[in-house]
Design an enzyme around this catalytic site. Structure first.
Site, PDB file in Angstrom:
ATOM      1  N   HIS A 145      38.918  50.814  33.746  1.00 30.69           N
ATOM      2  CA  HIS A 145      40.361  50.928  34.024  1.00 30.69           C
ATOM      3  C   HIS A 145      41.084  51.306  32.737  1.00 30.69           C
ATOM      4  O   HIS A 145      40.718  50.863  31.662  1.00 30.69           O
ATOM      5  CB  HIS A 145      40.916  49.589  34.540  1.00 30.69           C
ATOM      6  N   ASP A 197      39.245  48.729  43.195  1.00 33.35           N
ATOM      7  CA  ASP A 197      38.558  49.506  44.237  1.00 33.35           C
ATOM      8  C   ASP A 197      37.129  49.049  44.497  1.00 33.35           C
ATOM      9  O   ASP A 197      36.504  49.508  45.450  1.00 33.35           O
ATOM     10  CB  ASP A 197      38.550  50.989  43.827  1.00 33.35           C
TER      11      ASP A 197
END
Ligand code: SDX
Length: 431
Positions: free
Chosen positions: A308, A365
């Site tokens: 991320h 996700d």
């Protein structure tokens, strides 16, 4: 009055003193708005790794500590105590609604849940296997033709109604797209159903399947939508703000955000995770091969659902969804193998130096697709679910930007590295 913090920059042989902006959580930024006019220099920052595009009151993330708050409320508290409708109101109005405000908002969402009947004909002209994200972006953009008064003044004066329209109809558009691909009759929203109840019913009820609402599943969907509701200046939200900064209408700005979210590096990752887990399953469950490929610089393969730009710690949303996974999947034997692979993959990655040194953890996700599968959604609807969840965040950021008197059209600079001036050569003389 506390002395204003300053930064000193020595550039082009001269010293420049710049203001430092301090946020409510102590974050600091150097204000470079005078840099070019005073030095002729600009800054360059591929991917905006170190560059803030705005100040915002909506969402706070501490990536090092894995903290996420919407309007000051922690994501853990909101998942525990709130609902997607209430969190949408919070993001749009900067306060949790009282009973009357919540009832009025819920009624407004219901009033706007139908799609203009003429818009249904669009679905007949998409190929049967059109990706629902493509349909979603197209239909939202088309809304500016069916719900006019999209000039900025009308938009600004009617933002609450337009927001309710988008929040409610995005769910109807998604369900119609699913029913169309299944060749099933569409299911209309019902007045007495709450947001997530209507959503699940429009998706899974049919004249031959009297789909029963299950409170746990409704709750799981609401929590998933809350977890996706906003995430400050991510790629798709920055896209909504940039398009809106040109005073494009809200429908056009949101449609651009939907297109950005579709990318597999962004919201498309939740579908890519399931495709990856199913591939590992089909190839006998050997996670080592996939981890090796993800570390191999000659391969462009990446482990979807890991890493991320902001979180250099475990994504707090992934923690909540992982716990939900075990609960929702306990009576879903068919998806258990994929959850087992996901858990083994996470364990191996978190012990692997390559990922540890790059602070790559599971992100939002990684587990969300497994819960969506358990709720009955097909994988090509996963990013659509992300978009439905992110809708209140996108609108809140567009509204914040449009209502900011200092907001300007977004227009980054560049450093040109192409050819110096060349004389034009007639075609007869060209090699
Ligand atoms: C979302 O911004 C947001 O807030 C987004 C989001 C939201 O709510 O809006 O949180 C939603 O988009 C989550 C991210 C979903 N995407 C994926 O899961 C795709 C896989 N992850 C990545 O491709 C990547 O981690 C990004 C895109 C998420 C972040 O990319 P960055 O910040 O540009 O980092 P990078 O590509 O520069 O990677 C740094 C290093 C590189 O190695 P080196 O060049 O240092 O050797 O880490 C490696 C990368 O190769 N790396 C990975 C990896 N992610 C990064 N290696 C293997 N597998 C991965 N998943």
């Amino acid at each position: 009055m506390a002395k204003k913090e300053k930064a000193k920059l020595i550039v082009g042989g001269r010293e420049l003193e710049l203001d430092v902006i301090v946020g409510s959580e102590g974050e600091r930024a150097i204000d470079i708005s005078r840099l070019r006019s005073e030095t002729g220099y600009i800054t360059l920052d591929e991917g905006f790794m170190n560059t803030g595009s705005c100040t915002s009151d909506i969402t706070f993330i501490n990536g090092e500590e894995g903290v996420l708050r919407y309007r000051g409320y922690s994501i853990e508290d909101l998942c525990e105590h709130s609902t997607f409708t209430e969190v949408s109101y919070l993001l749009l109005h900067n306060r949790l609604p009282n009973l009357e405000q919540r009832e009025n908002f819920s009624r407004l969402l219901n009033e706007h849940s139908l799609l203009h009947e003429d818009m249904r004909h669009f679905y007949n002209n998409f190929p049967h296997d059109a990706h629902p994200m493509n349909i979603l972006g197209t239909m939202v953009n088309a809304m500016s033709s069916f719900y006019p008064n999209v000039d900025l003044l009308s938009m600004r004066d009617n933002i609450d109604m337009t927001a309710a329209r988008l929040l409610s109809k995005i769910r109807t558009i998604a369900c119609y797209a699913y029913k169309k691909t299944m060749g099933h009759p569409i299911v209309y929203p019902q007045k007495d159903f709450k947001y997530c109840e209507n959503f699940l019913r429009m998706m899974f009820w049919s004249p031959v399947n009297n789909y029963e609402l299950d409170a746990d599943r409704v709750r799981a969907l609401s929590v998933l939508l809350v977890l996706h509701a906003d995430h400050e200046q991510n790629c798709s939200t920055s896209t909504v703000r940039l398009v809106g900064s040109a005073h494009a209408n809200l429908y056009a700005s949101i449609s651009a955000g939907i297109s950005a979210l579709w990318g597999p590096l962004h919201g498309g990752a939740n579908q890519a995770v399931i495709d990856m887990l199913e591939k590992i399953h089909r190839q006998g469950g050997d996670i080592k091969k996939f981890i090796a490929k993800a570390k191999d610089k000659k391969s462009s393969f990446r482990l979807s659902g890991f890493g991320h730009r902001v979180y250099k710690n475990y994504d707090p949303r992934a923690k909540i969804i992982k716990k939900m996974c075990s609960r929702v999947l306990e009576d879903e034997a068919e998806h258990q193998p994929l959850l087992d692979i996901a858990l083994r993959l996470e364990e191996a990655v978190l012990q692997d130096e390559y990922f540890i040194s790059r602070k790559l953890y599971p992100n939002v996700d990684f587990y969300s697709g497994l819960v969506y599968m358990a709720l009955g959604f097909p994988t090509n609807m996963f990013t659509v679910l992300f978009a439905i969840g992110r809708m209140p965040g996108w609108i809140a950021h567009w509204k914040e930007m449009i209502q900011n008197p200092k907001a300007k059209i977004g227009r980054p600079r560049q450093i040109y590295t192409g050819s110096r001036q060349r004389d034009y050569v007639p075609i007869q003389q060209r090699s």
